[in-house]
Write a protein that holds these residues in place. Structure first.
Motif, PDB file in Angstrom:
ATOM      1  N   VAL A  21       4.479  42.512-117.400  1.00  0.00           N
ATOM      2  CA  VAL A  21       5.638  42.132-116.804  1.00  0.00           C
ATOM      3  C   VAL A  21       6.948  42.413-117.875  1.00  0.00           C
ATOM      4  O   VAL A  21       6.575  41.964-119.155  1.00  0.00           O
ATOM      5  CB  VAL A  21       5.955  40.459-116.322  1.00  0.00           C
ATOM      6  CG1 VAL A  21       5.625  39.492-117.219  1.00  0.00           C
ATOM      7  CG2 VAL A  21       7.140  40.468-115.646  1.00  0.00           C
ATOM      8  N   ILE A  22       7.775  43.033-117.628  1.00  0.00           N
ATOM      9  CA  ILE A  22       9.031  43.061-118.440  1.00  0.00           C
ATOM     10  C   ILE A  22      10.039  41.888-118.446  1.00  0.00           C
ATOM     11  O   ILE A  22      10.272  41.422-117.108  1.00  0.00           O
ATOM     12  CB  ILE A  22       9.826  44.412-118.140  1.00  0.00           C
ATOM     13  CG1 ILE A  22       9.080  45.648-118.510  1.00  0.00           C
ATOM     14  CG2 ILE A  22      11.093  44.420-119.025  1.00  0.00           C
ATOM     15  CD1 ILE A  22       9.797  46.630-118.080  1.00  0.00           C
ATOM     16  N   VAL A  23      10.213  41.137-119.768  1.00  0.00           N
ATOM     17  CA  VAL A  23      11.014  40.031-119.454  1.00  0.00           C
ATOM     18  C   VAL A  23      12.146  40.275-120.370  1.00  0.00           C
ATOM     19  O   VAL A  23      12.285  40.644-121.447  1.00  0.00           O
ATOM     20  CB  VAL A  23      10.009  39.039-120.095  1.00  0.00           C
ATOM     21  CG1 VAL A  23      10.984  37.704-120.087  1.00  0.00           C
ATOM     22  CG2 VAL A  23       8.742  38.727-119.376  1.00  0.00           C
ATOM     23  N   SER A  24      13.458  39.544-119.634  1.00  0.00           N
ATOM     24  CA  SER A  24      14.537  39.750-120.374  1.00  0.00           C
ATOM     25  C   SER A  24      14.248  38.648-121.851  1.00  0.00           C
ATOM     26  O   SER A  24      13.631  37.780-121.666  1.00  0.00           O
ATOM     27  CB  SER A  24      15.572  38.889-119.752  1.00  0.00           C
ATOM     28  OG  SER A  24      16.783  38.654-120.381  1.00  0.00           O
ATOM     29  N   GLU A  25      15.040  39.358-122.795  1.00  0.00           N
ATOM     30  CA  GLU A  25      14.873  38.680-124.281  1.00  0.00           C
ATOM     31  C   GLU A  25      15.296  37.116-124.071  1.00  0.00           C
ATOM     32  O   GLU A  25      14.650  36.166-124.820  1.00  0.00           O
ATOM     33  CB  GLU A  25      15.474  39.349-125.295  1.00  0.00           C
ATOM     34  CG  GLU A  25      15.513  38.665-126.510  1.00  0.00           C
ATOM     35  CD  GLU A  25      13.779  38.871-127.245  1.00  0.00           C
ATOM     36  OE1 GLU A  25      13.749  37.915-128.075  1.00  0.00           O
ATOM     37  OE2 GLU A  25      13.546  39.750-126.959  1.00  0.00           O
ATOM     38  N   LYS A  26      16.224  36.859-123.348  1.00  0.00           N
ATOM     39  CA  LYS A  26      16.686  35.363-123.091  1.00  0.00           C
ATOM     40  C   LYS A  26      15.655  34.386-122.864  1.00  0.00           C
ATOM     41  O   LYS A  26      15.667  33.160-122.978  1.00  0.00           O
ATOM     42  CB  LYS A  26      17.776  35.425-122.301  1.00  0.00           C
ATOM     43  CG  LYS A  26      17.538  35.751-120.556  1.00  0.00           C
ATOM     44  CD  LYS A  26      18.762  35.564-119.809  1.00  0.00           C
ATOM     45  CE  LYS A  26      18.412  35.885-118.415  1.00  0.00           C
ATOM     46  NZ  LYS A  26      19.789  36.028-117.694  1.00  0.00           N
ATOM     47  N   GLY A  47      17.837  44.480-123.061  1.00  0.00           N
ATOM     48  CA  GLY A  47      19.024  45.004-122.284  1.00  0.00           C
ATOM     49  C   GLY A  47      19.056  45.072-120.828  1.00  0.00           C
ATOM     50  O   GLY A  47      19.177  46.060-120.225  1.00  0.00           O
ATOM     51  N   LEU A  48      18.321  44.040-120.201  1.00  0.00           N
ATOM     52  CA  LEU A  48      18.281  43.901-118.652  1.00  0.00           C
ATOM     53  C   LEU A  48      19.473  43.534-117.981  1.00  0.00           C
ATOM     54  O   LEU A  48      19.407  43.543-116.801  1.00  0.00           O
ATOM     55  CB  LEU A  48      16.950  43.209-118.373  1.00  0.00           C
ATOM     56  CG  LEU A  48      15.649  43.402-118.804  1.00  0.00           C
ATOM     57  CD1 LEU A  48      14.311  42.685-118.421  1.00  0.00           C
ATOM     58  CD2 LEU A  48      15.205  44.852-118.745  1.00  0.00           C
ATOM     59  N   ASP A  49      20.553  43.045-118.677  1.00  0.00           N
ATOM     60  CA  ASP A  49      21.736  42.696-118.018  1.00  0.00           C
ATOM     61  C   ASP A  49      21.395  41.613-117.047  1.00  0.00           C
ATOM     62  O   ASP A  49      20.690  40.399-117.342  1.00  0.00           O
ATOM     63  CB  ASP A  49      22.536  43.710-117.349  1.00  0.00           C
ATOM     64  CG  ASP A  49      23.960  43.232-116.825  1.00  0.00           C
ATOM     65  OD1 ASP A  49      24.365  42.394-117.335  1.00  0.00           O
ATOM     66  OD2 ASP A  49      24.299  43.986-115.966  1.00  0.00           O
ATOM     67  N   SER A  50      21.672  41.515-115.757  1.00  0.00           N
ATOM     68  CA  SER A  50      21.278  40.540-114.853  1.00  0.00           C
ATOM     69  C   SER A  50      19.894  40.383-114.388  1.00  0.00           C
ATOM     70  O   SER A  50      19.527  39.443-113.674  1.00  0.00           O
ATOM     71  CB  SER A  50      22.251  40.999-113.731  1.00  0.00           C
ATOM     72  OG  SER A  50      21.724  42.182-113.085  1.00  0.00           O
ATOM     73  N   LEU A  51      19.066  41.234-114.827  1.00  0.00           N
ATOM     74  CA  LEU A  51      17.747  41.136-114.279  1.00  0.00           C
ATOM     75  C   LEU A  51      16.836  40.288-115.235  1.00  0.00           C
ATOM     76  O   LEU A  51      17.198  40.176-116.466  1.00  0.00           O
ATOM     77  CB  LEU A  51      17.142  42.528-114.396  1.00  0.00           C
ATOM     78  CG  LEU A  51      15.535  42.745-114.084  1.00  0.00           C
ATOM     79  CD1 LEU A  51      15.291  42.470-112.626  1.00  0.00           C
ATOM     80  CD2 LEU A  51      15.147  44.209-114.193  1.00  0.00           C
TER      81      LEU A  51
END
Length: 216
Positions: A21-26, A47-51
């Motif tokens: 799963v790609i996960v937002s850094e946050k 760099g996923l922005d809202s995702l």
């Protein structure tokens, strides 16, 4: 892009391998990620922005926290940005707690009725991780749609949709279920022709349904 030591970098929109799963850094260090480790492999992306999460076969998950629900409209901008920026399939996980419960119907209306996105209420991040693990391990998006959601709708999503439909005057659980059998989504129900509704619930309630959706 930053990844865990074993994962391979990939671009958003590409097919994510099963079990990843790609996960937002946050979300690095969060309860969700801690629960994922050992079962599926996170790949961190800043760099996923809202995702929030990108699952196999272009399925994406956006997370609305208890704080987001209570504070107000930030989650709306987040979801709209996602819808406007990508054609990927999106699912919304929303924390429905004692604190956020009174605001949940507004979130439900916006997500399900206005955006037409599936909404799954969850209690906390630990519960959310269970959804992500099962979704990430599904072998295909087709299997996910036809198998997993068909099972989950009855236990997770359907109670909320049923509750919404039962707010229509004259529509109880039996009629709501009959409507959902013919019109599986809120969008289809709201766009149904009067004569189609009359064939299921009769003229009077059909009119109530049309009035209900005109006023929301």
């Amino acid at each position: 892009m930053r990844t865990d030591t074993n994962a391979t970098s990939m671009q958003l929109g590409a097919t994510v391998p099963r079990g990843h799963v790609i996960v937002s850094e946050k979300w690095r260090g969060s309860v969700i990620v801690q629960r994922l480790l050992g079962t599926i492999r996170p790949i961190f992306e800043d760099g996923l922005d809202s995702l929030d999460f990108h699952l196999p076969n272009q399925t994406c998950v956006l997370y609305i926290s208890e704080t987001d629900v209570v504070i107000g409209n930030n989650y709306k901008r987040k979801l709209v940005r996602f819808r406007n920026a990508t054609k990927l399939y999106g699912i919304v996980l929303t924390e429905k707690t004692r604190l956020s419960d009174q605001y949940f119907p507004f979130v439900q209306k916006f997500v399900v009725l206005e955006l037409g996105m599936p909404l799954f209420p969850i209690a906390n991040q630990a519960e959310a991780s269970g959804f992500l693990i099962q979704w990430a391990l599904e072998e295909s998006k087709e299997h996910y749609h036809n198998s997993f959601l068909s099972k989950c709708c009855r236990s997770v999503l359907e109670p909320d949709i049923l509750g919404l439909i039962q707010k229509i005057p004259g529509v109880g659980k039996v009629k709501a279920l009959a409507l959902l059998q013919q019109f599986p989504s809120i969008q289809q129900l709201s766009n149904a022709r009067t004569e189609e509704l009359e064939a299921i619930v009769g003229q009077t309630i059909a009119q109530q349904i049309k009035i209900f959706f005109m006023n929301i």
